[in-house]
Design an enzyme around this catalytic site. Structure first.
Site, PDB file in Angstrom:
ATOM      1  N   CYS B  86       0.841  -1.203   0.000  1.00 41.86           N
ATOM      2  CA  CYS B  86       0.000   0.000   0.000  1.00 41.86           C
ATOM      3  C   CYS B  86       0.878   1.256   0.000  1.00 41.86           C
ATOM      4  O   CYS B  86       1.551   1.528  -0.976  1.00 41.86           O
ATOM      5  CB  CYS B  86      -0.961  -0.045   1.182  1.00 41.86           C
ATOM      6  SG  CYS B  86      -2.316   1.108   0.994  1.00 41.86           S
ATOM      7  N   HIS B 200      -3.657  -5.586   1.085  1.00 44.28           N
ATOM      8  CA  HIS B 200      -3.017  -5.796   2.382  1.00 44.28           C
ATOM      9  C   HIS B 200      -3.034  -7.268   2.788  1.00 44.28           C
ATOM     10  O   HIS B 200      -3.981  -7.703   3.460  1.00 44.28           O
ATOM     11  CB  HIS B 200      -3.772  -5.008   3.459  1.00 44.28           C
ATOM     12  CG  HIS B 200      -3.534  -3.540   3.428  1.00 44.28           C
ATOM     13  ND1 HIS B 200      -2.466  -2.944   4.053  1.00 44.28           N
ATOM     14  CD2 HIS B 200      -4.228  -2.535   2.839  1.00 44.28           C
ATOM     15  CE1 HIS B 200      -2.511  -1.632   3.872  1.00 44.28           C
ATOM     16  NE2 HIS B 200      -3.571  -1.356   3.123  1.00 44.28           N
ATOM     17  N   GLU B 202      -1.462  -8.616   5.130  1.00 40.15           N
ATOM     18  CA  GLU B 202      -1.403  -8.747   6.594  1.00 40.15           C
ATOM     19  C   GLU B 202      -2.778  -8.602   7.237  1.00 40.15           C
ATOM     20  O   GLU B 202      -2.946  -8.906   8.419  1.00 40.15           O
ATOM     21  CB  GLU B 202      -0.408  -7.726   7.175  1.00 40.15           C
ATOM     22  CG  GLU B 202      -0.910  -6.289   7.320  1.00 40.15           C
ATOM     23  CD  GLU B 202      -0.870  -5.466   6.022  1.00 40.15           C
ATOM     24  OE1 GLU B 202      -0.734  -6.065   4.928  1.00 40.15           O
ATOM     25  OE2 GLU B 202      -0.995  -4.233   6.109  1.00 40.15           O
TER      26      GLU B 202
END
Ligand code: ADP
Ligand code: MG
Lengths: 735, 223, 79, 79
Positions: B86, B200, B202
């Protein structure tokens, strides 16, 4: 007010422009033993206005229940604190930023978020979630589109940047907000119980430290402009709109939390409304000490700022602290690392006065107690109006062939449609602990590094409040309670934001009094105390008040995240059951307002005993792992709630229940109801649990397929329903 | 196994990615403040998401001039795997490690929601085991742009890591959330040891997130 | 010394913001809009009197930070 | 006809972007930076030849859409 023969040097008009009544001014003169100078007048004006002094509301707010087993800190500090076990606490509060958001929706909403975040991290908590409660005018009012898109991007702009997820909220549209929108922002944070920070200053001689951004002429009280002193170059001195700087706030947050790990901070207070004035006085008053501040030390952004301006500036992203002098250098290094201002601007004294110096000249000297304890407090006159009468509706008045069409029209309406257009503009997942995202009942955020979570929801139905403020007050509290229960949590405490019209009008004051009474009764019954809150009065345009809007933010605890429930239907063949009785109460319902374009029929009443029983039953059933999904029945009634479950789970349902008044059954807004999805295996156990607790529990349909099918009425495809559901709010943005 | 996460003022996914790496590899990554000038020996450097410098001026621009970035660029050139997520992707682009530019989303609004991506390159350390995967995006400026010559170059050289797609792996304008050229969600450098991606991983790395598809990327580098 | 810097998107780079603005203007009734492009306007106050060095510095600032030369052009003006 | 519009923050309004850019430039070694303010630069291509009406239109566009008059000032220039 008495009719004075103005005998003072200070111009009467100057006093009025500072929003002070003439007898309030007399009180100031009496307290000081002399007339105040301009800076002092500004300070009194800020401290004694409704926002800081709660002069119209205090008497009534004291009636709310604020204590409970889990309450660590009730109202009175920057935010409320509740115990969530294992040495952890949740810290939260809601606050309004209505007027600034109407003037400049992006910055108004953004700085609203910034302000409430500071309230929470001032207490030593790391903010973990933001929510909001928004009210706009009619969807097709010429201003609505601009205000809606500005407010939503402002909330997102601030929250996304600082990296706190915005996980929920609520939004309504009603003509009573055409000229006065409401933007209420809530933050929830998590701290350690033994590491909470308070605002009381202490330790005579200790340094008073200013940190954060520089001070500019942002949002200075409108009175500045008026006062004679600023006649020359007044263009330059025009107060300006506050602009939010979420990046600086992020640095301030990290720097403060870093410093809070050390034993350095004796007291800390954010600079919110009335900036340096309210923060310094708050600190001194709580600590029963005096403060002496040298204003020439305040970091300034604009040139030639006067004492008056420095004290009243509402520049954002600033904090005031009292430090342990031996830790001053260490603290300075931390703020330097984060590129923030750090300036010792004064010291704690034993004078119990606020003394302001600027370039060695004394600019103000005021005993703290006359600013705070002696602040005016009013018991304003009030009139409680008769609630709107409850109307009985009859089956003959409705055409059951239209029922599914009506459903479609209702869920397309901005009040009931999907809020996805809003929450997709919010980062609702940063921090990677969002377990239930927006779009369900309450949002659930995991307590970082544990298997427990907090559930949270904001709610209020202003239309209910308008037509019956007592029941409306109860409803707002109970609605959050239900949302939290339906997500699998134990509701623990609330914060509130009381948005009302002009309290000097007895009918408005009556609404306030009754809403408080309703809230108080609900909170007491449900063991759901108020731990923080905010009051916003004088929400009026052209003499018309907004609808009474006591927005409630509720917080609950889930001990074990495997008990989290969402509203999405889960599995073919499961039973859908309803908890609580339906008695065809259509008054003031979404059906009546959207389909019949009327606002009549009376607010539904809540039986708090039933409410408590039904809620406890749902909690028990969830904890006993009997439930697949859960949803409360709210505005729009059972069929809207069922549709939401179907659309979210992409599953249909066959509704078997038979009724001789379909519109009544499916759209009534009777209270204390939930929908539960139960697997056939668990159905008997659920039924038994309900019977044992004297709870009405009834199977109404079977999950499966891709349609909502209602016996004797017809079918509706979920995908078509979804298309309607997703147009509502988006449409406004495309107007 | 040693990994490093760079922290800029305004980073806000630094902790999230560190937690994911710790959960997946068992090793705690080392957090590196942007004012430092060098990173120890590393098996993976992550430039995390967030709003470095508030995203003011241009996303990633100011962070790319931070002292630590010299060493990140140097290590990348030496072949150390570098992952930018990002805002990290934006920073890697601004620092010249990756081609192109990330412009404002075509909707002109911030977008936070789940999307699907499919790997185009399947040979890099990051993508070798990748499949169609679901994970969130959350950005305002993820609209990938390169000139037509550069596009040809990154295509010919198999540098397109991920494209936005649907459940069946179809890539078309309906599956494009932000206007990115060729639905590009992530790209690699020439040597394929630097990956920048807007989604993302994560945030889709454990059951509590509701989806674990993001683990794959970390697993393929860390294990 | 006050300098003005104009940063614009290169000709062949799509400007999503510009097209949205153009459409909004048209829907407000400005029908003769052909095209809108949005760029940045940066004012820099420099503590120097030497125009030559200032000019050199400002160009350097653009190259190093203010403009992204992949997609943007810049122009420096000194009062 | 090509018009240029400059939108700047009003004088005393906080410009968070400007101050961060200024700091960033200083840390790149440009030590003589006193202040940076960031604004917008919008180019509008209009299908008209009449400068007078164009000017009127452009001002209207600024008031209605392009500038946020609560915090911004604007200036219109026609080539
Ligand atoms: N302004 C908003 N911001 C973020 N989420 C919102 C907002 N308004 C509504 N939501 C979310 O949309 C969902 C539906 O909201 P609401 O209609 O208030 O539900 P309910 O009737 O169950 O209280 C909830 O998950 C809520 O958090
Ligand atoms: Mg709700």
């Amino acid at each position: 007010m008495t009719n004075h023969n103005w005998q003072f040097q200070t111009e009467q008009s100057l006093v009025e422009k500072h929003g002070l009544k003439l007898d309030e001014f007399e009180k100031i003169v009496e307290g000081l033993g002399r007339e105040p100078n301009l800076t002092e007048l500004g300070i009194f004006s800020a401290m004694w206005n409704e926002h800081c002094s709660y002069k119209s509301s205090k008497f009534w707010l004291k009636k709310l229940p604020t204590s409970g087993k889990r309450v660590v800190q009730g109202p009175g500090e920057n935010a409320g604190v509740i115990d969530i076990d294992d040495g952890d606490v949740a810290v939260f509060k809601m606050e309004s930023h209505n007027h600034p958001s109407f003037l400049e929706p992006y910055q108004g909403a953004a700085t609203g978020v910034g302000g409430i975040l500071r309230d929470v991290f001032t207490m030593g908590a790391r903010p973990v979630a933001n929510l909001n409660a928004l009210r706009f005018g009619e969807p097709n009012h010429p201003k609505t589109k601009h205000l809606l898109s500005g407010v939503v991007s402002g909330i997102g702009g601030y929250g996304n940047c600082i990296g706190v997820p915005t996980v929920g909220g609520e939004v309504n549209f009603h003509p009573s907000y055409n000229g006065n929108i409401l933007v209420n922002a809530m933050t929830v944070g998590i701290a350690k119980k033994d590491k909470i920070f308070y605002s009381a200053a202490a330790g005579i001689g200790n340094p008073v430290v200013y940190v954060g951004s520089k001070t500019g002429r942002d949002g200075i009280h409108g009175a500045t402009m008026a006062s004679a002193e600023f006649d020359e170059d007044s263009e330059d001195k025009k107060p300006t709109v506050q602009v939010g700087d979420p990046f600086t706030e992020k640095l301030l947050l990290e720097a403060c939390l870093e410093l809070m790990k050390e034993e350095a901070i004796i007291s800390i207070q954010d600079m919110g409304a009335a900036g340096l004035t309210s923060s310094s006085i708050e600190m001194a008053s709580k600590g029963d000490v005096g403060l002496e501040i040298d204003l020439s030390k305040v970091p300034m952004r604009a040139k030639n700022m006067s004492a008056y301006e420095l004290m009243l500036s509402e520049s954002q992203e600033r904090m005031l602290m009292v430090l342990d002098p031996s830790k001053e250098e260490m603290a300075r290094d931390i703020f330097k690392k984060w590129d923030l201002e750090f300036e010792v601007i004064g010291k704690v004294t034993d004078t119990k006065r606020l003394i302001l110096m600027k370039n060695s000249k004394e600019e103000a000297s005021i005993p703290i107690n006359i600013l705070v304890e002696d602040a005016p407090e009013y018991q304003r006159d009030y009139i409680v109006q008769e609630p709107s009468p409850i109307k009985e509706y009859k089956p003959e008045d409705f055409d059951q062939n239209n029922l599914l069409n009506d459903l479609n029209t209702m869920i397309m309406h901005p009040d009931l449609s999907s809020r996805k257009w809003i929450w997709e503009q919010y980062d609702h997942m940063v921090m990677a602990d969002t377990v239930v995202r927006p779009g369900s009942d309450a949002a659930v955020v995991r307590v970082h590094g544990t298997n427990k979570g907090l559930a949270m929801s904001t709610d209020c139905s202003p239309v209910y409040c308008k037509h019956n403020p007592y029941e409306g007050g109860k409803h707002a509290v109970v609605e959050t309670w239900r949302n939290i229960i339906a997500s699998g949590a134990l509701p623990i405490a609330i914060t509130d934001c009381m948005n009302f019209g002009n309290p000097e009008k007895p009918e408005i004051m009556g609404q306030f009094v009754e809403c408080i009474r309703g809230m108080g009764d609900a909170c007491s019954k449900l063991n759901y105390p108020v731990v923080s809150g905010n009051v916003s009065l004088y929400n009026e345009t052209n003499g018309e008040g907004i609808y009474p809007t006591p927005a409630i933010g509720g917080v609950g605890l889930i001990q074990d995240l495997s008990n989290v429930k969402t509203l999405s239907l889960k599995e073919d063949g499961n039973f859908l059951c309803v908890v609580g009785k339906t008695a065809n109460h259509l008054g003031i319902s979404k059906y009546i307002s959207i389909i019949q374009s009327k606002e009549e029929g009376g607010t539904p009443e809540i039986n708090l005993d039933t409410e408590l029983r039904n809620g406890n039953f749902v909690m028990d059933a969830i904890n006993q792992k009997l439930i697949a999904s859960a949803h409360d029945v709210g505005e729009g009634g059972i069929l809207v709630a069922i549709s939401e479950m179907c659309m979210s789970g992409n599953l249909g349902i066959t509704i078997e229940i038979e009724t001789n008044f379909p519109h009544g059954y499916f759209f009534a807004e009777d209270q204390s109801r939930y929908l539960l999805e139960v697997s056939p295996n668990n159905y008997d156990a659920c039924q038994k649990l309900a019977n044992n607790n004297n709870v009405h529990f009834e199977k109404i349909g079977i999950v499966g397929g891709d349609k909502i099918s209602i016996k004797n009425i017809g079918d509706q495809h979920i995908s078509a329903l979804k298309r309607s559901f997703e147009t509502g709010i988006k449409q406004i943005s495309q107007l | 196994m040693k990994s490093h996460v760079i922290v800029f003022p305004g980073s806000n996914c630094d902790r999230d990615v560190a937690v994911a790496i710790k959960n997946i590899s068992g090793h705690q990554p080392q957090m590196v403040w942007h004012k430092e000038t060098s990173i120890d020996q590393s098996d993976l450097i992550v430039v995390p998401g967030g709003f470095s410098y508030g995203d003011y001026l241009r996303c990633g621009a100011m962070a790319s001039t931070s002292p630590i970035m010299h060493d990140v660029v140097k290590k990348a050139k030496e072949g150390v795997p570098v992952l930018g997520i990002c805002n990290g992707f934006q920073i890697l682009i601004e620092s010249g490690l990756l081609d192109g530019a990330l412009m404002r989303n075509s909707s002109l609004s911030f977008i936070c929601r789940d999307i699907l991506i499919k790997p185009k390159n399947q040979s890099s350390v990051f993508t070798k085991n990748a499949q169609v995967a679901k994970m969130p995006i959350a950005h305002n400026e993820g609209n990938f742009f390169v000139t037509s010559q550069q596009l040809k170059k990154i295509q010919d050289n198999d540098q397109i890591a991920f494209q936005y797609c649907d459940e069946n792996g179809n890539v078309n304008e309906h599956t494009n959330p932000n206007g990115s050229l060729e639905n590009i969600a992530g790209i690699l450098n020439e040597k394929k040891n630097v990956l920048g991606m807007m989604p993302h991983p994560e945030r889709a790395a454990e059951l509590a997130h509701g989806c674990e598809d993001g683990k794959n990327i970390f697993e393929s580098i860390l294990n | 010394m006050l300098a003005k810097i104009y940063i614009t998107l290169k000709k062949d780079v799509l400007d999503p913001q510009g097209s949205v603005i153009a459409n909004s203007l048209r829907s407000l009734g400005f029908n003769n809009i052909e095209d809108v492009r949005q760029g940045k306007f940066i004012e820099v106050k420099l503590n120097t009197e030497n125009k030559m060095t200032a000019n050199k510095q400002l160009n350097e600032m653009c190259e190093k930070l203010l403009a992204n030369l992949v997609i943007e052009d810049y122009k420096v003006e000194i009062d």
